[in-house]
Motif scaffolding. Sequence first.
Motif, PDB file in Angstrom:
ATOM      1  N   LEU A   1       0.848  -1.167   0.054  1.00 21.43           N
ATOM      2  CA  LEU A   1      -0.089  -0.074  -0.177  1.00 21.43           C
ATOM      3  C   LEU A   1       0.886   1.242  -0.061  1.00 21.43           C
ATOM      4  CD1 LEU A   1      -2.937  -0.839   2.464  1.00 21.43           C
ATOM      5  CD2 LEU A   1      -3.116  -0.313   0.016  1.00 21.43           C
ATOM      6  N   VAL A   2       1.941   1.334   0.890  1.00 17.35           N
ATOM      7  CA  VAL A   2       2.587   2.633   1.049  1.00 17.35           C
ATOM      8  C   VAL A   2       3.493   2.545  -0.357  1.00 17.35           C
ATOM      9  CG1 VAL A   2       4.830   3.378   2.192  1.00 17.35           C
ATOM     10  CG2 VAL A   2       2.746   2.449   3.561  1.00 17.35           C
ATOM     11  N   LEU A   3       4.188   1.310  -0.778  1.00 15.11           N
ATOM     12  CA  LEU A   3       4.943   1.325  -1.944  1.00 15.11           C
ATOM     13  C   LEU A   3       4.129   2.037  -3.231  1.00 15.11           C
ATOM     14  CD1 LEU A   3       7.691   0.949  -3.206  1.00 15.11           C
ATOM     15  CD2 LEU A   3       6.627  -1.475  -3.958  1.00 15.11           C
ATOM     16  N   THR A   4       2.808   1.337  -3.571  1.00 10.92           N
ATOM     17  CA  THR A   4       1.958   1.863  -4.349  1.00 10.92           C
ATOM     18  C   THR A   4       1.774   3.393  -4.409  1.00 10.92           C
ATOM     19  OG1 THR A   4       1.132  -0.108  -4.749  1.00 10.92           O
ATOM     20  CG2 THR A   4      -0.036   1.258  -5.776  1.00 10.92           C
ATOM     21  N   GLY A   5       1.296   3.763  -3.096  1.00 12.34           N
ATOM     22  CA  GLY A   5       1.075   5.153  -2.896  1.00 12.34           C
ATOM     23  C   GLY A   5       2.121   6.036  -3.232  1.00 12.34           C
ATOM     24  N   GLN A   6       3.378   5.750  -2.787  1.00  8.07           N
ATOM     25  CA  GLN A   6       4.310   6.612  -3.003  1.00  8.07           C
ATOM     26  C   GLN A   6       4.827   6.642  -4.346  1.00  8.07           C
ATOM     27  OE1 GLN A   6       5.451   8.910  -0.743  1.00  8.07           O
ATOM     28  NE2 GLN A   6       3.718   8.079   0.611  1.00  8.07           N
ATOM     29  N   ALA A   7       4.623   5.711  -5.131  1.00  4.91           N
ATOM     30  CA  ALA A   7       5.225   5.579  -6.630  1.00  4.91           C
ATOM     31  C   ALA A   7       4.238   6.687  -7.322  1.00  4.91           C
ATOM     32  CB  ALA A   7       5.061   4.094  -6.958  1.00  4.91           C
ATOM     33  N   LEU A   8       2.979   6.502  -6.995  1.00  3.89           N
ATOM     34  CA  LEU A   8       2.136   7.209  -7.342  1.00  3.89           C
ATOM     35  C   LEU A   8       2.121   9.041  -7.163  1.00  3.89           C
ATOM     36  CD1 LEU A   8      -1.183   5.422  -7.401  1.00  3.89           C
ATOM     37  CD2 LEU A   8       0.123   5.611  -9.520  1.00  3.89           C
ATOM     38  N   SER A   9       2.486   9.121  -5.875  1.00  4.65           N
ATOM     39  CA  SER A   9       2.876  10.380  -5.731  1.00  4.65           C
ATOM     40  C   SER A   9       4.011  11.037  -6.284  1.00  4.65           C
ATOM     41  CB  SER A   9       2.668  10.410  -4.191  1.00  4.65           C
ATOM     42  OG  SER A   9       3.289  11.792  -3.569  1.00  4.65           O
ATOM     43  N   MET A  10       5.180  10.022  -6.238  1.00  2.42           N
ATOM     44  CA  MET A  10       6.317  10.510  -7.017  1.00  2.42           C
ATOM     45  C   MET A  10       6.035  10.922  -8.483  1.00  2.42           C
ATOM     46  SD  MET A  10       9.359   8.420  -5.235  1.00  2.42           S
ATOM     47  CE  MET A  10       9.382   8.302  -3.357  1.00  2.42           C
ATOM     48  N   GLN A  11       5.207   9.979  -8.973  1.00  5.39           N
ATOM     49  CA  GLN A  11       5.142  10.261 -10.514  1.00  5.39           C
ATOM     50  C   GLN A  11       4.123  11.499 -10.686  1.00  5.39           C
ATOM     51  OE1 GLN A  11       5.913   8.589 -13.464  1.00  5.39           O
ATOM     52  NE2 GLN A  11       7.179   7.278 -11.962  1.00  5.39           N
ATOM     53  N   ALA A  12       3.255  12.053  -9.701  1.00  8.39           N
ATOM     54  CA  ALA A  12       2.515  13.265  -9.985  1.00  8.39           C
ATOM     55  C   ALA A  12       3.311  14.325  -9.566  1.00  8.39           C
ATOM     56  CB  ALA A  12       1.503  13.086  -8.809  1.00  8.39           C
ATOM     57  N   ASP A  13       4.482  14.140  -8.568  1.00  7.24           N
ATOM     58  CA  ASP A  13       5.508  15.298  -8.309  1.00  7.24           C
ATOM     59  C   ASP A  13       6.203  15.641  -9.742  1.00  7.24           C
ATOM     60  OD1 ASP A  13       4.370  15.876  -5.881  1.00  7.24           O
ATOM     61  OD2 ASP A  13       6.165  14.449  -4.960  1.00  7.24           O
ATOM     62  N   GLY A  14       6.629  14.500 -10.344  1.00  9.81           N
ATOM     63  CA  GLY A  14       7.428  14.616 -11.536  1.00  9.81           C
ATOM     64  C   GLY A  14       6.714  15.588 -12.651  1.00  9.81           C
ATOM     65  N   LEU A  15       5.419  15.116 -12.676  1.00  7.08           N
ATOM     66  CA  LEU A  15       4.330  15.636 -13.828  1.00  7.08           C
ATOM     67  C   LEU A  15       4.300  17.109 -13.417  1.00  7.08           C
ATOM     68  CD1 LEU A  15       1.981  12.867 -14.670  1.00  7.08           C
ATOM     69  CD2 LEU A  15       3.483  13.692 -16.000  1.00  7.08           C
ATOM     70  N   ALA A  16       4.124  17.473 -12.097  1.00  9.08           N
ATOM     71  CA  ALA A  16       3.875  18.867 -11.543  1.00  9.08           C
ATOM     72  C   ALA A  16       5.116  19.573 -11.859  1.00  9.08           C
ATOM     73  CB  ALA A  16       3.545  18.775 -10.236  1.00  9.08           C
ATOM     74  N   ASN A  17       6.195  18.966 -11.531  1.00  6.29           N
ATOM     75  CA  ASN A  17       7.685  19.915 -11.893  1.00  6.29           C
ATOM     76  C   ASN A  17       7.529  20.156 -13.422  1.00  6.29           C
ATOM     77  OD1 ASN A  17       8.308  19.772  -9.240  1.00  6.29           O
ATOM     78  ND2 ASN A  17       9.408  17.935  -9.379  1.00  6.29           N
ATOM     79  N   LEU A  18       7.155  19.186 -14.097  1.00  9.48           N
ATOM     80  CA  LEU A  18       7.323  19.346 -15.683  1.00  9.48           C
ATOM     81  C   LEU A  18       6.458  20.748 -16.156  1.00  9.48           C
ATOM     82  CD1 LEU A  18       8.527  18.372 -18.354  1.00  9.48           C
ATOM     83  CD2 LEU A  18       6.575  16.934 -18.592  1.00  9.48           C
ATOM     84  N   ALA A  19       5.087  20.627 -15.462  1.00  9.45           N
ATOM     85  CA  ALA A  19       4.114  21.439 -15.700  1.00  9.45           C
ATOM     86  C   ALA A  19       4.698  23.057 -15.235  1.00  9.45           C
ATOM     87  CB  ALA A  19       3.019  21.279 -14.995  1.00  9.45           C
ATOM     88  N   VAL A  20       5.606  23.111 -14.094  1.00  9.32           N
ATOM     89  CA  VAL A  20       5.735  24.204 -13.639  1.00  9.32           C
ATOM     90  C   VAL A  20       7.142  24.650 -14.714  1.00  9.32           C
ATOM     91  CG1 VAL A  20       7.298  25.199 -11.805  1.00  9.32           C
ATOM     92  CG2 VAL A  20       5.290  23.912 -11.215  1.00  9.32           C
ATOM     93  N   LEU A  21       7.932  23.959 -15.045  1.00 15.63           N
ATOM     94  CA  LEU A  21       8.883  24.239 -15.896  1.00 15.63           C
ATOM     95  C   LEU A  21       8.336  24.854 -17.367  1.00 15.63           C
ATOM     96  CD1 LEU A  21      11.661  21.476 -15.356  1.00 15.63           C
ATOM     97  CD2 LEU A  21      11.655  24.024 -14.795  1.00 15.63           C
ATOM     98  N   TRP A  22       7.240  24.122 -17.593  1.00 16.75           N
ATOM     99  CA  TRP A  22       6.522  24.633 -18.806  1.00 16.75           C
ATOM    100  C   TRP A  22       5.981  25.735 -18.716  1.00 16.75           C
ATOM    101  CZ3 TRP A  22       4.958  21.093 -23.102  1.00 16.75           C
ATOM    102  CH2 TRP A  22       4.180  21.631 -24.117  1.00 16.75           C
ATOM    103  N   TRP A  23       5.362  26.067 -17.451  1.00 18.07           N
ATOM    104  CA  TRP A  23       4.771  27.488 -17.440  1.00 18.07           C
ATOM    105  C   TRP A  23       5.848  28.390 -17.479  1.00 18.07           C
ATOM    106  CZ3 TRP A  23       5.350  31.105 -13.840  1.00 18.07           C
ATOM    107  CH2 TRP A  23       4.363  32.349 -13.881  1.00 18.07           C
ATOM    108  N   ILE A  24       7.064  28.232 -16.900  1.00 16.89           N
ATOM    109  CA  ILE A  24       7.993  29.244 -16.985  1.00 16.89           C
ATOM    110  C   ILE A  24       8.673  29.275 -18.388  1.00 16.89           C
ATOM    111  CG2 ILE A  24      10.561  29.702 -16.151  1.00 16.89           C
ATOM    112  CD1 ILE A  24       9.964  28.246 -13.430  1.00 16.89           C
ATOM    113  N   ALA A  25       8.789  28.351 -19.061  1.00 11.26           N
ATOM    114  CA  ALA A  25       9.147  28.672 -20.615  1.00 11.26           C
ATOM    115  C   ALA A  25       8.209  29.352 -21.421  1.00 11.26           C
ATOM    116  CB  ALA A  25       9.452  27.288 -21.083  1.00 11.26           C
ATOM    117  N   GLN A  26       6.836  29.127 -21.179  1.00 11.43           N
ATOM    118  CA  GLN A  26       5.847  29.656 -22.020  1.00 11.43           C
ATOM    119  C   GLN A  26       5.675  31.279 -21.279  1.00 11.43           C
ATOM    120  OE1 GLN A  26       2.123  27.592 -22.052  1.00 11.43           O
ATOM    121  NE2 GLN A  26       2.987  26.514 -24.017  1.00 11.43           N
ATOM    122  N   ASP A  27       5.764  31.426 -20.088  1.00  8.72           N
ATOM    123  CA  ASP A  27       5.395  32.803 -19.673  1.00  8.72           C
ATOM    124  C   ASP A  27       6.559  33.776 -19.758  1.00  8.72           C
ATOM    125  OD1 ASP A  27       3.166  34.341 -18.166  1.00  8.72           O
ATOM    126  OD2 ASP A  27       4.621  34.505 -16.626  1.00  8.72           O
TER     127      ASP A  27
END
Length: 150
Positions: A26-52
């Motif tokens: 349960l912990v491993l699955t939850g944390q794996a999903l959370s880390m994937q979401a963190d990576g996507l969020a970081n990518l979105a922030v970098l994308w925003w900076i690049a566009q803005d």
Amino acid sequence: MARKVVDEAAAARPEGARAPMRDFWLVLTGQALSMQADGLANLAVLWWIAQDTGSVGLATALAAATMVPVIVLGPVAGVVIDRYSRRGVMMVTDLVRAGAAALIAWGIASGTMQLWMLVAAATVSAACRAFHRPALQASFPQLVPESQQN
């Protein structure tokens, strides 16, 4: 036949006991999903900076600024994790990180995103990461039954 073995194993466990590896998975699955979401969020922030702003230097500075809290708070995090509940530390840091992510989401959704919001959210998230990751790593031996730790 397999169902009979599973039923017998469940009946042999004390009342209220969990399956030996259930907590770990349960912990491993939850944390794996959370880390994937963190990576996507970081990518979105970098994308925003690049566009803005179009500034690669700004994106690099923001990435560097997120490393400072991890470096500074790393030694303190070990003491806190050993002194307090690892589960509690992980829950609090996840809630604070969720608040930082909500700030960024609100800024983007409302069209009022500003650089200070990104810096604040990234700094808070990095500070939480300095506590969360070591707490997660230190909790694995508690989640895996001793018979399966070899």
